[in-house]
Motif scaffolding. Sequence first.
Motif, PDB file in Angstrom:
ATOM      1  N   GLY A 225      -9.104  -1.658   3.803  1.00 21.88           N
ATOM      2  CA  GLY A 225     -10.342  -2.371   3.527  1.00 21.88           C
ATOM      3  C   GLY A 225     -10.162  -3.867   3.302  1.00 21.88           C
ATOM      4  N   ILE A 226      -8.940  -4.361   3.443  1.00 21.11           N
ATOM      5  CA  ILE A 226      -8.663  -5.798   3.294  1.00 21.11           C
ATOM      6  C   ILE A 226      -8.358  -6.365   4.677  1.00 21.11           C
ATOM      7  CG2 ILE A 226      -7.179  -7.539   2.239  1.00 21.11           C
ATOM      8  CD1 ILE A 226      -6.590  -5.540   0.004  1.00 21.11           C
ATOM      9  N   ARG A 227      -9.236  -7.180   5.183  1.00 21.51           N
ATOM     10  CA  ARG A 227      -9.071  -7.718   6.537  1.00 21.51           C
ATOM     11  C   ARG A 227      -8.265  -9.016   6.483  1.00 21.51           C
ATOM     12  NH1 ARG A 227     -12.036  -4.770   9.884  1.00 21.51           N
ATOM     13  NH2 ARG A 227     -13.792  -3.556   9.067  1.00 21.51           N
ATOM     14  N   ASP A 228      -6.981  -8.841   6.336  1.00 23.68           N
ATOM     15  CA  ASP A 228      -6.063  -9.983   6.258  1.00 23.68           C
ATOM     16  C   ASP A 228      -4.801  -9.606   7.019  1.00 23.68           C
ATOM     17  OD1 ASP A 228      -4.292 -11.985   5.671  1.00 23.68           O
ATOM     18  OD2 ASP A 228      -4.625 -11.969   3.517  1.00 23.68           O
ATOM     19  N   GLY A 229      -4.628 -10.155   8.197  1.00 24.11           N
ATOM     20  CA  GLY A 229      -3.494  -9.811   9.038  1.00 24.11           C
ATOM     21  C   GLY A 229      -2.153 -10.273   8.509  1.00 24.11           C
ATOM     22  N   THR A 230      -2.158 -11.150   7.496  1.00 22.02           N
ATOM     23  CA  THR A 230      -0.888 -11.598   6.914  1.00 22.02           C
ATOM     24  C   THR A 230      -0.418 -10.681   5.790  1.00 22.02           C
ATOM     25  OG1 THR A 230      -1.903 -13.033   5.242  1.00 22.02           O
ATOM     26  CG2 THR A 230      -1.532 -13.974   7.437  1.00 22.02           C
ATOM     27  N   LEU A 231      -1.228  -9.697   5.439  1.00 21.22           N
ATOM     28  CA  LEU A 231      -0.894  -8.783   4.341  1.00 21.22           C
ATOM     29  C   LEU A 231      -0.258  -7.530   4.918  1.00 21.22           C
ATOM     30  CD1 LEU A 231      -1.158  -8.544   1.255  1.00 21.22           C
ATOM     31  CD2 LEU A 231      -3.337  -7.380   1.625  1.00 21.22           C
ATOM     32  N   MET A 232       0.999  -7.266   4.547  1.00 15.20           N
ATOM     33  CA  MET A 232       1.765  -6.146   5.084  1.00 15.20           C
ATOM     34  C   MET A 232       2.130  -5.172   3.972  1.00 15.20           C
ATOM     35  SD  MET A 232       2.182  -6.836   8.369  1.00 15.20           S
ATOM     36  CE  MET A 232       3.625  -5.921   8.899  1.00 15.20           C
ATOM     37  N   LEU A 233       2.194  -3.898   4.326  1.00 18.13           N
ATOM     38  CA  LEU A 233       2.669  -2.865   3.408  1.00 18.13           C
ATOM     39  C   LEU A 233       4.035  -2.399   3.878  1.00 18.13           C
ATOM     40  CD1 LEU A 233       2.487  -0.756   1.159  1.00 18.13           C
ATOM     41  CD2 LEU A 233       1.136   0.680   2.700  1.00 18.13           C
ATOM     42  N   LEU A 234       5.019  -2.507   2.996  1.00 21.11           N
ATOM     43  CA  LEU A 234       6.380  -2.068   3.279  1.00 21.11           C
ATOM     44  C   LEU A 234       6.666  -0.833   2.434  1.00 21.11           C
ATOM     45  CD1 LEU A 234       9.143  -2.550   4.628  1.00 21.11           C
ATOM     46  CD2 LEU A 234       9.719  -4.077   2.726  1.00 21.11           C
ATOM     47  N   VAL A 235       6.836   0.307   3.095  1.00 23.43           N
ATOM     48  CA  VAL A 235       7.053   1.586   2.421  1.00 23.43           C
ATOM     49  C   VAL A 235       8.544   1.902   2.450  1.00 23.43           C
ATOM     50  CG1 VAL A 235       6.518   4.049   2.415  1.00 23.43           C
ATOM     51  CG2 VAL A 235       4.762   2.386   3.093  1.00 23.43           C
ATOM     52  N   VAL A 236       9.148   1.950   1.274  1.00 26.21           N
ATOM     53  CA  VAL A 236      10.578   2.253   1.153  1.00 26.21           C
ATOM     54  C   VAL A 236      10.703   3.639   0.521  1.00 26.21           C
ATOM     55  CG1 VAL A 236      12.792   1.530   0.210  1.00 26.21           C
ATOM     56  CG2 VAL A 236      11.098  -0.193   0.894  1.00 26.21           C
ATOM     57  N   GLY A 237      11.026   4.618   1.343  1.00 26.71           N
ATOM     58  CA  GLY A 237      11.119   6.001   0.887  1.00 26.71           C
ATOM     59  C   GLY A 237      10.856   6.922   2.052  1.00 26.71           C
ATOM     60  N   GLY A 238      11.034   8.211   1.822  1.00 27.38           N
ATOM     61  CA  GLY A 238      10.829   9.151   2.916  1.00 27.38           C
ATOM     62  C   GLY A 238      10.647  10.560   2.407  1.00 27.38           C
ATOM     63  N   GLY A 239      10.600  11.502   3.347  1.00 25.77           N
ATOM     64  CA  GLY A 239      10.487  12.907   3.018  1.00 25.77           C
ATOM     65  C   GLY A 239       9.078  13.328   2.636  1.00 25.77           C
ATOM     66  N   TYR A 240       8.960  14.567   2.207  1.00 24.98           N
ATOM     67  CA  TYR A 240       7.716  15.149   1.699  1.00 24.98           C
ATOM     68  C   TYR A 240       6.560  14.955   2.687  1.00 24.98           C
ATOM     69  CZ  TYR A 240      10.432  15.507  -2.581  1.00 24.98           C
ATOM     70  OH  TYR A 240      11.413  15.818  -3.489  1.00 24.98           O
ATOM     71  N   ARG A 241       5.594  14.051   2.414  1.00 26.92           N
ATOM     72  CA  ARG A 241       4.374  13.906   3.212  1.00 26.92           C
ATOM     73  C   ARG A 241       4.444  12.745   4.213  1.00 26.92           C
ATOM     74  NH1 ARG A 241      -0.292  16.198   0.921  1.00 26.92           N
ATOM     75  NH2 ARG A 241       0.258  18.202  -0.018  1.00 26.92           N
ATOM     76  N   GLU A 242       5.630  12.337   4.594  1.00 26.90           N
ATOM     77  CA  GLU A 242       5.745  11.156   5.452  1.00 26.90           C
ATOM     78  C   GLU A 242       4.951  11.306   6.744  1.00 26.90           C
ATOM     79  OE1 GLU A 242       9.091   8.374   7.717  1.00 26.90           O
ATOM     80  OE2 GLU A 242       9.718   9.811   6.174  1.00 26.90           O
TER      81      GLU A 242
END
Length: 387
Positions: A225-242
């Motif tokens: 819901g945030i329209r900002d192309g410079t905003l990135m999500l970096l997910v560090v982790g794995g397993g389960y519901r990936e």
Amino acid sequence: MTGKLNIAEVVATFPPYHGGMGYVCYHNARELARRGHSVTVFTLEHGRLSYDADPREFAIVRLRTPLLMGDGGIVPQLCCLLRKFDVVHLHYPFYGGAEYTAFASFLSKVPLLLTYHMDVFGNTLLKRLLIGMYETLFMKATIHRADRIGALTREHLNSSKIAGFMDRSRIVEIPNGVDEERFRPREKDRALVERHGLQGKTVILFVGNLQPFKGLHLLIEALAGIRDGTLMLLVVGGGYREDEYRRQVRELNMTDRVIFAGPQSPDENLPAYYNLGDVLVLPSTHSEAFPLVVLEAFSSGIPVIVSSLPGPSGIVDDGRDGLIAQAGSVNDLRDKILYLVSHREERRAWGDAGRGKVLSRYSWSRVGGVLEQHLLDLCARPADPLR
């Protein structure tokens, strides 16, 4: 009792298996060994892992079981193995091991400190039924057997599954800690920035196993819901519901804004990944006690956003080193993210405040001293003839 103790640490998972409880046990064991105590860690053997890098400061006994269930496994051999120790420190939950640890303590009259890390909830009806049956049969008896109950925070323990039947006179506070030298402010690793395409980006960081209660699905929805192309999500982790989270990202057309970096070892790349982040977000929906990732972010000089659960919110000073969002609310989480993203100077100041908090309260050396004193006190107390 004074002097050096022969201590057993009992935990379901242990490095190199990724998991917060195992890393807590590792640092507890290391700090106790550094203080001259003899320490043996008892944990499950996971055959697919390599143990060549096991530490040498203390002994590790990896228990084989014919029935390995997720992070638990049935290990009745603990009844015999724990008899020779002065004191036992059990990290709970350990399904299939905790009840045998408690029974060994009862049989041999070995003092038992039980640190209660978290509640467990099943994500399917079958798992909920099995967990409910197990807890009905064993949880209350195990908690009752403990001579001391270690609380990461009293607030968390008072809101946990055991709140209704634990003996509050036996509670002692033993918080989690962080390696403040390994996790520290430093320049961003240029190779990692280029690998993940983060040049000129503001990075929202999520660190942890991808279990449902961690709330990654809420964070993905909030960022959509945030329209900002410079905003990135970096997910560090794995397993389960990936796989489900990757599907959610595709359905929301966010594949160019969400990076799944996989699990990273605290002994290798994880500290550098923290330095890539501008804000850590942990939007847990339930069951969080004292998340290590918050301390690691603070130690790295990064402000945080956590949900309003008793555990995470008890670590954060709202408006001083981070923000507290209403648990389960996507809109409130989005508002908190927008605030920190748009206030660069506050991010820097709050990151400094978090680092200061770690240095004053949460170094593993300080936590190790607290744990050592509780174990010494426990061994010095008169035996309870009723227990």
